[in-house]
Design an enzyme around this catalytic site. Structure first.
Site, PDB file in Angstrom:
ATOM      1  N   GLY A  14     -21.960  60.661  51.234  1.00  0.00           N
ATOM      2  CA  GLY A  14     -22.388  60.073  49.976  1.00  0.00           C
ATOM      3  C   GLY A  14     -22.912  61.152  49.063  1.00  0.00           C
ATOM      4  N   ASP A 241     -15.088  51.698  45.593  1.00  0.00           N
ATOM      5  CA  ASP A 241     -14.889  53.082  45.157  1.00  0.00           C
ATOM      6  C   ASP A 241     -13.505  53.309  44.555  1.00  0.00           C
ATOM      7  OD1 ASP A 241     -13.563  52.885  47.608  1.00  0.00           O
ATOM      8  OD2 ASP A 241     -14.840  54.352  48.628  1.00  0.00           O
TER       9      ASP A 241
END
Length: 475
Positions: A14, A241
């Site tokens: 991340g 995403d």
């Protein structure tokens, strides 16, 4: 100077990316990065939900420390993650059970078992979502068989970015693009499909009205403000995403194919309507939700996951991705190929051995070297992209003129060239941080800093380097 913060979390890592506009270009600064991964607990492969929450907060603290004197604290923050996975909260807003990961084996055989109750032909016609054993619809059915008490206690269903947005704002919401990955959302009505929920025995009361990316959830909670040292507005990103990544594609015309290349490779186009035909179903294409109710018509391909695993098996400290590509080139004439979407590659104990098993089944009885295994994976990926392009052309009636790659895979020059060769299309590679850029673009559009999607794409094209790979003539 106004700034915006994208929290972009993938299956392996991340990052918190700060973005702003200067002289008509988008500028980026990575302020925090962390590793992510599933781990075994209580008999399942699970995400560390508490660890993710802590990393999100730690990244906000790092952002506060990174801000330059001429910059303002972020005007907003938004979160995107991978799809399909979820958590349940009870009435007191406490998490119920573990955040089981999509690679867990609990859904093995579930699509076949559910066929009698909810035939896939009907499920696809209603949702437009391709059949993957880990789809949320199958996860929920498996949970109902294993732990029905969790669903009975549940008051809120939140997918992973929804949950992390709740951590920051205290507001429960279901964002459209991430909800669409669940195979629970009616593709045309863009709402939770009540008939599907009834058929699988999941209470409709736990789902929230679907909301669009760009909407504001609220400010940081007082506790979060105290923890991170500032306040900001929490917005909904295109929370899947890939939905964010597709926005960052600086396509030059409407006849462009998009490829978001990372752990997964998602290749497709933007459509104004979903495609839910029997032919599309047979080819396993999917119509996921996009920003402003676009439809991302795409094929989900195993992607760099295979290379990531082989790199780990060979020893990450000795083999970087450039070395993997060099090894693959050294065995470029190896003819072995595999179907990269074979379910045995989803979560194998050893990826190289899984590839070798499939190669043996395909008639390649001699054990391949590591270089040959890598060559097989590289060429198989490129050929799967080419097959997907052919399917896209057939199902949309369009002829495509370019392929645009964003994400970490856009840095892999060898795979990009193989893709150009296999598809016969020029490949435009970049930007690398496509997902975070798309996340930031939506925040900027919502705040009025960018006019619309086309303006955002024009700015992105002017802001980041794009490498071009042209098809080589076949010998």
């Amino acid at each position: 100077m106004k700034t915006y913060l994208a929290v972009d979390i993938g299956a392996s890592s991340g990052r918190h990316i700060l973005g702003w506009l200067a002289d008509g270009k988008m500028q980026l600064a990575e302020v925090y990065r962390f590793k992510n991964g599933a781990e075994h607990r209580n008999g399942h492969l699970c995400w560390d939900a508490d660890g993710l929450k802590n990393h999100v907060l730690e990244g906000l603290r790092a952002c506060a420390e990174h801000i330059e004197p001429e910059q303002e604290t972020p005007a907003s923050v938004a979160i995107d993650t991978w799809g399909v996975d979820f958590v349940l909260l009870d009435e007191a807003m406490n998490r119920i059970g573990d955040a089981v990961a999509y690679r867990d084996g609990r859904t093995a055989g579930v699509p076949e078992k559910l066929e009698a109750v909810l035939p896939f032909a009907e499920l696809y016609a209603r949702t437009g979502i391709q059949q993957q054993v880990y789809n949320t619809v199958y996860q929920l059915w498996a949970l109902r068989q294993e732990a029905p008490e969790q669903l009975e206690r549940a008051a809120h269903f939140l997918m992973m970015p929804d949950y992390l947005g709740f951590v920051l704002s205290g507001v429960c919401a279901n964002e459209y693009t991430i909800a669409s990955t669940s195979a629970l959302l009616n593709a045309r009505e863009k709402t939770w499909d009540q008939e599907i929920l009834r058929r699988i025995g999941v209470p409709a009361r736990i789902f929230h009205p679907v909301r669009m990316a760009g909407e504001a959830l609220g400010r940081l909670t007082p506790d979060v403000q105290s923890s991170v040292g500032f306040d900001t507005l929490v917005r909904l990103a295109p929370a899947h995403d890939t939905a964010s990544a597709f926005l960052a594609v600086p396509a030059r015309d409407e006849n462009a194919v998009f490829l978001s290349s990372g752990t997964w490779s998602l290749i497709g186009v933007e459509n104004p309507e979903p495609i839910t035909t029997a032919e599309s179903r047979a080819q396993n294409f999917t119509s996921e939700g996009g920003y402003q109710y676009r439809y991302r018509y795409l094929k989900n391909i195993m992607g760099l996951w295979m290379l990531q695993n082989i790199r780990r098996e060979l020893g990450q400290t000795r083999f970087d991705f450039e070395m993997l590509a060099w090894l693959a080139r050294s065995a470029a004439d190896y003819p072995g190929r595999v179907d990269v979407n074979d379910g045995r590659f989803l979560a194998p104990e050893n990826m190289q051995e899984a590839v070798r098993v499939v190669l043996r089944e395909n008639g390649f009885t001699e054990k391949p070297t590591a270089a040959q295994t890598l060559s097989c994976v590289y060429h198989s990926l490129a050929e799967s992209y080419a097959e997907a392009v052919r399917g896209l052309e057939k199902n949309t009636g369009k002829t495509f003129t370019s392929l645009n790659i964003v994400g970490g895979g856009s840095q892999d020059a060898y795979l990009n060239q193989l893709t150009a060769d296999a598809t016969g299309l020029p490949v435009y590679a970049g930007p690398t941080e496509g997902t975070a850029i798309g996340n930031l673009a939506v925040q900027m559009i919502a705040d009025g800093a960018l006019r619309d999607v086309q303006h955002a794409r024009d700015v992105i094209r002017a802001s980041f380097p794009i490498r071009v790979f042209t098809p080589r003539e076949k010998e």
